[in-house]
Design an enzyme around this catalytic site. Sequence first.
Site, PDB file in Angstrom:
ATOM      1  N   GLY A  46       6.847   3.512   6.566  1.00 48.50           N
ATOM      2  CA  GLY A  46       6.930   2.066   6.726  1.00 48.50           C
ATOM      3  C   GLY A  46       8.034   1.504   5.855  1.00 48.50           C
ATOM      4  O   GLY A  46       8.416   2.122   4.851  1.00 48.50           O
ATOM      5  N   GLN A  51      12.883  -4.983   1.324  1.00 46.66           N
ATOM      6  CA  GLN A  51      13.283  -3.774   0.591  1.00 46.66           C
ATOM      7  C   GLN A  51      14.768  -3.459   0.764  1.00 46.66           C
ATOM      8  O   GLN A  51      15.325  -2.688  -0.005  1.00 46.66           O
ATOM      9  CB  GLN A  51      12.445  -2.561   1.044  1.00 46.66           C
ATOM     10  CG  GLN A  51      10.985  -2.675   0.626  1.00 46.66           C
ATOM     11  CD  GLN A  51      10.216  -1.444   1.053  1.00 46.66           C
ATOM     12  OE1 GLN A  51       9.684  -1.394   2.155  1.00 46.66           O
ATOM     13  NE2 GLN A  51      10.164  -0.442   0.196  1.00 46.66           N
ATOM     14  N   CYS A  95       6.009   4.426  -2.570  1.00 45.66           N
ATOM     15  CA  CYS A  95       6.848   3.390  -1.977  1.00 45.66           C
ATOM     16  C   CYS A  95       8.313   3.735  -2.230  1.00 45.66           C
ATOM     17  O   CYS A  95       8.654   4.179  -3.323  1.00 45.66           O
ATOM     18  CB  CYS A  95       6.506   2.042  -2.618  1.00 45.66           C
ATOM     19  SG  CYS A  95       7.522   0.688  -2.034  1.00 45.66           S
ATOM     20  N   LEU A  96       9.155   3.544  -1.223  1.00 46.41           N
ATOM     21  CA  LEU A  96      10.578   3.855  -1.391  1.00 46.41           C
ATOM     22  C   LEU A  96      11.219   2.977  -2.466  1.00 46.41           C
ATOM     23  O   LEU A  96      12.247   3.346  -3.023  1.00 46.41           O
ATOM     24  CB  LEU A  96      11.319   3.683  -0.061  1.00 46.41           C
ATOM     25  CG  LEU A  96      10.838   4.579   1.092  1.00 46.41           C
ATOM     26  CD1 LEU A  96      11.607   4.274   2.365  1.00 46.41           C
ATOM     27  CD2 LEU A  96      10.933   6.047   0.727  1.00 46.41           C
ATOM     28  N   GLU A 138       2.915  -2.896   3.629  1.00 53.17           N
ATOM     29  CA  GLU A 138       4.185  -3.494   4.079  1.00 53.17           C
ATOM     30  C   GLU A 138       4.117  -5.024   4.058  1.00 53.17           C
ATOM     31  O   GLU A 138       5.085  -5.683   3.692  1.00 53.17           O
ATOM     32  CB  GLU A 138       4.571  -2.983   5.477  1.00 53.17           C
ATOM     33  CG  GLU A 138       4.786  -1.475   5.585  1.00 53.17           C
ATOM     34  CD  GLU A 138       5.696  -0.874   4.525  1.00 53.17           C
ATOM     35  OE1 GLU A 138       6.614  -1.571   4.055  1.00 53.17           O
ATOM     36  OE2 GLU A 138       5.478   0.286   4.136  1.00 53.17           O
ATOM     37  N   HIS A 141       4.781  -6.441   0.746  1.00 58.22           N
ATOM     38  CA  HIS A 141       6.212  -6.580   0.421  1.00 58.22           C
ATOM     39  C   HIS A 141       6.736  -7.959   0.836  1.00 58.22           C
ATOM     40  O   HIS A 141       7.589  -8.527   0.155  1.00 58.22           O
ATOM     41  CB  HIS A 141       7.045  -5.513   1.145  1.00 58.22           C
ATOM     42  CG  HIS A 141       7.079  -4.181   0.466  1.00 58.22           C
ATOM     43  ND1 HIS A 141       7.603  -4.000  -0.804  1.00 58.22           N
ATOM     44  CD2 HIS A 141       6.679  -2.958   0.869  1.00 58.22           C
ATOM     45  CE1 HIS A 141       7.519  -2.704  -1.133  1.00 58.22           C
ATOM     46  NE2 HIS A 141       6.947  -2.053  -0.141  1.00 58.22           N
TER      47      HIS A 141
HETATM   48 NI    NI Z   1       6.604   0.012  -0.069  1.00 62.47          NI
END
Ligand code: NI
Length: 177
Positions: A46, A51, A95-96, A138, A141
């Site tokens: 996701g 981001q 999380c990226l 998500e 975010h």
């Molecule tokens: Ni994330």
Amino acid sequence: MALREVLKFPDKRLQEISTPIEKITDEIRELSGDLLAVMYDEPGIGLAAPQVGETVRLIVVDTEWTADDAEQNPLVLVNPEIVESSGKIVWTEGCLSVPDFEADVERASHVKLRASNLEGEDLEIDASELQAVCFQHEIDHLDGILFIDRISRLKRNLYTQRRKKLLRRELEEQLER
Ligand code: NI
């Protein structure tokens, strides 16, 4: 074409609240493509527009895809919101935007999500387990919330210190060059 860079904690832009998308424009379609490209490249399951520094309410999710399995079933969700939630589940999340860290987070185990797709059609999805967790992660975010905001202060502080130390070391190495 170069992939867009994923912002990393403690970048302050990750704390911003994203604005609703009023109209699906070419920019939004292009941004969706960019998000999918980054998500599959990383790989992740996701990704949310903020981001990559775009504070609009757009997320992409593909919880069935794994790097070994070429089949991609991406969901592009415009203005997603959770309209019902129930149950509890604890999932180990990453999380990226939060490098080198995973932690257990408690969330609802079942959610009903409403959103629209890129064609402007309304979608309603009943999700459970991983997909429910991913939707909640998500959408967080879009509200400037990271999963580390949902763990104990002690664990968050340990991670924050470790991350800051690493960034300081990287900066020092750059300056020495
Ligand atoms: Ni994330």
